[in-house]
Motif scaffolding. Sequence first.
Motif, mmCIF file in Angstrom:
data_model
loop_
_atom_site.group_PDB
_atom_site.id
_atom_site.type_symbol
_atom_site.label_atom_id
_atom_site.label_comp_id
_atom_site.label_asym_id
_atom_site.label_seq_id
_atom_site.Cartn_x
_atom_site.Cartn_y
_atom_site.Cartn_z
ATOM 1 N N ALA A 129 9.804 -6.489 -1.830
ATOM 2 C CA ALA A 129 10.973 -6.793 -2.063
ATOM 3 C C ALA A 129 12.086 -6.034 -2.370
ATOM 4 O O ALA A 129 13.090 -5.800 -2.047
ATOM 5 C CB ALA A 129 10.834 -8.250 -2.935
ATOM 6 N N ASP A 130 11.740 -5.296 -3.576
ATOM 7 C CA ASP A 130 12.367 -4.335 -4.015
ATOM 8 C C ASP A 130 13.018 -3.195 -2.843
ATOM 9 O O ASP A 130 14.079 -2.733 -2.907
ATOM 10 C CB ASP A 130 11.844 -3.489 -5.398
ATOM 11 C CG ASP A 130 11.892 -4.350 -6.620
ATOM 12 O OD1 ASP A 130 12.559 -5.534 -6.588
ATOM 13 O OD2 ASP A 130 11.255 -4.034 -7.494
ATOM 14 N N ALA A 131 11.951 -2.708 -2.220
ATOM 15 C CA ALA A 131 12.201 -1.679 -1.136
ATOM 16 C C ALA A 131 13.010 -2.095 -0.086
ATOM 17 O O ALA A 131 14.076 -1.499 0.214
ATOM 18 C CB ALA A 131 10.845 -1.305 -0.439
ATOM 19 N N LEU A 132 12.902 -3.606 0.248
ATOM 20 C CA LEU A 132 13.738 -4.099 1.291
ATOM 21 C C LEU A 132 15.390 -3.986 0.801
ATOM 22 O O LEU A 132 16.073 -3.977 1.564
ATOM 23 C CB LEU A 132 13.497 -5.486 1.603
ATOM 24 C CG LEU A 132 11.870 -5.426 2.537
ATOM 25 C CD1 LEU A 132 11.410 -6.899 2.589
ATOM 26 C CD2 LEU A 132 12.164 -4.964 3.874
ATOM 27 N N ARG A 133 15.383 -4.410 -0.532
ATOM 28 C CA ARG A 133 16.835 -4.772 -1.098
ATOM 29 C C ARG A 133 17.296 -3.232 -1.078
ATOM 30 O O ARG A 133 18.512 -2.871 -0.713
ATOM 31 C CB ARG A 133 16.688 -5.380 -2.404
ATOM 32 C CG ARG A 133 16.355 -6.881 -2.279
ATOM 33 C CD ARG A 133 16.772 -7.551 -3.765
ATOM 34 N NE ARG A 133 15.617 -7.225 -4.632
ATOM 35 C CZ ARG A 133 14.425 -7.978 -4.743
ATOM 36 N NH1 ARG A 133 14.264 -9.072 -3.917
ATOM 37 N NH2 ARG A 133 13.625 -7.521 -5.599
ATOM 38 N N ALA A 134 16.678 -2.284 -1.680
ATOM 39 C CA ALA A 134 17.260 -1.073 -1.704
ATOM 40 C C ALA A 134 17.598 -0.391 -0.336
ATOM 41 O O ALA A 134 18.326 0.260 -0.242
ATOM 42 C CB ALA A 134 15.914 -0.011 -2.165
ATOM 43 N N ALA A 142 2.131 -3.218 4.098
ATOM 44 C CA ALA A 142 3.423 -3.357 4.339
ATOM 45 C C ALA A 142 3.907 -2.066 5.473
ATOM 46 O O ALA A 142 3.176 -1.340 5.053
ATOM 47 C CB ALA A 142 4.226 -3.654 3.250
ATOM 48 N N PRO A 143 4.901 -2.243 6.057
ATOM 49 C CA PRO A 143 5.261 -1.136 6.966
ATOM 50 C C PRO A 143 6.153 -0.185 6.009
ATOM 51 O O PRO A 143 6.376 1.043 6.422
ATOM 52 C CB PRO A 143 6.191 -1.501 8.007
ATOM 53 C CG PRO A 143 6.584 -3.037 7.675
ATOM 54 C CD PRO A 143 5.567 -3.495 6.598
ATOM 55 N N ILE A 144 6.470 -0.398 4.631
ATOM 56 C CA ILE A 144 7.269 0.150 3.691
ATOM 57 C C ILE A 144 6.309 0.022 2.416
ATOM 58 O O ILE A 144 5.324 -0.596 2.264
ATOM 59 C CB ILE A 144 8.574 -0.079 3.695
ATOM 60 C CG1 ILE A 144 8.870 -1.685 3.068
ATOM 61 C CG2 ILE A 144 9.400 0.148 4.759
ATOM 62 C CD1 ILE A 144 10.011 -2.485 3.254
ATOM 63 N N GLY A 145 6.906 0.913 1.373
ATOM 64 C CA GLY A 145 6.586 0.941 0.033
ATOM 65 C C GLY A 145 5.377 1.593 -0.265
ATOM 66 O O GLY A 145 4.401 1.153 -1.107
ATOM 67 N N HIS A 146 5.104 2.638 0.352
ATOM 68 C CA HIS A 146 3.975 3.362 0.147
ATOM 69 C C HIS A 146 4.291 4.710 -0.792
ATOM 70 O O HIS A 146 5.453 4.982 -1.022
ATOM 71 C CB HIS A 146 3.361 3.887 1.507
ATOM 72 C CG HIS A 146 3.337 3.073 2.675
ATOM 73 N ND1 HIS A 146 4.290 3.199 3.785
ATOM 74 C CD2 HIS A 146 2.828 1.869 2.700
ATOM 75 C CE1 HIS A 146 3.675 2.167 4.564
ATOM 76 N NE2 HIS A 146 3.041 1.368 3.811
#
Length: 169
Positions: A13-18, A109-113
């Motif tokens: 969620a943080d990565a999506l907002r960022a 997820a596709p992000i957050g790695h």
Amino acid sequence: MSTLEHRGVAAIADALRAAGLPEAAAGIRFLDDDVRTAAAAAAALGIPVGAIANSLVFIADGEPLLVLTSGDHRADTGKLAELVGATEVRKADPAFVREHTGQAIGGVAPIGHPEPLRTLVDSHLERYPAVWAAAGHPKSVFPTTYADLVTLTGGTAARVGVEEDDPFS
């Protein structure tokens, strides 16, 4: 702890907002059961299986390769090798997946790695106005678009597999 407070989901969620996608972060859903397969996720969401973006991790000449496939496609390792210029591409084991994504299989997820991963995004996903991807936990998903997946991941759009009924093959 509520499911939306799960550490992995909160990080997504943080990565999506960022990334400037607060609507995707707000759209994170926790489902009643684990949705470790595209078919299970699609059934739980009431959408076509092709609108699920599977996050698959492969090893390409020793390096991680994230492939976001449409739920109704299988990635072809020979085609993946050709696309990334590798001599060998094989499926990663759970330990390799967790090491390079920080997430467990079924919820990747596709992000957050921990570090950005070389990523291919199945161009078949472009057919759907909304696609759903894992949000860091086997019961979590978030809505996005094909274009946003390519942008979010810094990925390369590619045809990663061919199905018999694919009119574009």
